[in-house]
Design an enzyme around this catalytic site. Structure first.
Site, short mmCIF file in Angstrom:
data_model
loop_
_atom_site.label_atom_id
_atom_site.label_comp_id
_atom_site.label_asym_id
_atom_site.label_seq_id
_atom_site.Cartn_x
_atom_site.Cartn_y
_atom_site.Cartn_z
N HIS A 7 0.83 -1.21 0.00
CA HIS A 7 0.00 0.00 0.00
C HIS A 7 0.86 1.26 0.00
O HIS A 7 1.71 1.45 0.87
CB HIS A 7 -0.88 -0.03 1.25
CG HIS A 7 -1.94 1.02 1.31
ND1 HIS A 7 -2.15 1.78 2.42
CD2 HIS A 7 -2.85 1.43 0.39
CE1 HIS A 7 -3.16 2.61 2.20
NE2 HIS A 7 -3.60 2.43 0.99
N GLU A 34 0.52 -0.58 -4.92
CA GLU A 34 -0.53 0.43 -5.03
C GLU A 34 0.05 1.82 -4.80
O GLU A 34 0.94 2.01 -3.97
CB GLU A 34 -1.63 0.15 -3.99
CG GLU A 34 -2.86 1.04 -4.09
CD GLU A 34 -2.81 2.29 -3.24
OE1 GLU A 34 -3.73 3.12 -3.35
OE2 GLU A 34 -1.84 2.45 -2.46
N HIS A 49 -0.78 10.75 -1.96
CA HIS A 49 -2.11 10.29 -1.53
C HIS A 49 -3.07 11.44 -1.28
O HIS A 49 -4.16 11.48 -1.84
CB HIS A 49 -2.00 9.43 -0.28
CG HIS A 49 -3.34 8.97 0.23
ND1 HIS A 49 -4.07 9.70 1.16
CD2 HIS A 49 -4.10 7.90 -0.08
CE1 HIS A 49 -5.21 9.08 1.40
NE2 HIS A 49 -5.26 7.98 0.66
#
Length: 248
Positions: A7, A34, A49
């Site tokens: 992640h 990801e 993000h």
């Protein structure tokens, strides 16, 4: 066997969404990596993000307002890395053969960036990785754009409790995305609460649980046979998967 996704690279091991982390995560036996993409007003696709710089970088303010000159001077916290472009990230990851989960984000007021799906798809195709990518989003309008602009690239829809409530409930959300995406990624608390309803609608192979970093939780979801598991600590998830495989 459950596929393990790192992640934001592997943000418990290295600064999230940084080139150092993306290089290092390749040394792990993860199945997928990801990361998140925003579009700046200067036209750059950048990997970060949040819709603001404050949490993960030394900068402040909306990501979209970051100029190219300021981007290369904006370092990630606790790192010498700067905020990378999508192109820079794909240069690192494309040769690896790993699957890529590319999350298309919204801006600081929650609105999709105009044209971002087409721009991201074009970069993915330029690096010839479309066959091992999933374009991902919470926002179904973005996923619809992805289907329109890049019908050959697989898609993944994400959902947590708050987002499900805004969509009329998890059951309604799944019904909406079932034919739009290949994988539905559900926050682990919501997945656990709605397990019987979810598995009545979708096979385990189409389900992804996120984001698991606790050993007990990871072990539990691996034992359930979930199709995909996303972790900030993929090294832990991989070790537990190997242990369970050996004892099976």
């Amino acid at each position: 066997m459950t596929k393990i996704t790192g992640h934001r690279g592997a943000r418990n091991l290295w600064p999230e969404n940084g080139l150092t982390g993306f290089r290092n995560v390749l040394s792990l036996d993860v199945d997928a990596i990801e990361f998140d993409v925003h579009l700046t007003d200067a036209g750059e696709l950048i990997v970060i993000h949040d819709a603001t710089l404050d949490r993960t970088t030394g900068g402040q303010g909306a990501v979209r307002r970051l100029s190219a000159e300021d981007r290369i001077a904006t370092r990630l916290k606790d790192s010498q890395d700067v905020v990378p472009t999508l192109s820079e990230v794909l240069e690192v990851l494309a040769p690896s053969g790993k699957d890529l989960h590319v999350e298309i984000k919204v801006d600081e007021v929650g609105k999709p960036y105009p044209g971002i799906a087409a721009k991201v798809a074009a970069e993915i195709e330029r690096f010839k990785v479309g066959g091992r990518c999933h374009l991902t989003s919470f926002d179904t309008s973005i996923l619809e754009d992805c289907r329109l602009e890049a019908p050959g690239i697989a898609r993944l829809a994400s959902v947590n409790r708050d987002w499900a409530q805004r969509q009329g409930g998890l059951s309604s959300f799944i019904d909406t995305v079932e034919r739009l995406v290949d994988i539905v990624a559900i926050h682990h608390e919501l997945m656990d609460e709605e397990w019987s309803n979810i598995t009545a609608k979708l096979p385990l192979s189409r389900l992804c649980v996120w984001t698991l970093n606790d050993e007990g939780l990871i072990r539990d979801w691996l034992q359930r046979g979930i199709g995909h598991l996303t972790s900030d600590s993929p090294d832990l998830a991989l070790r537990l998967r190997a242990t369970l495989t050996e004892t099976a």
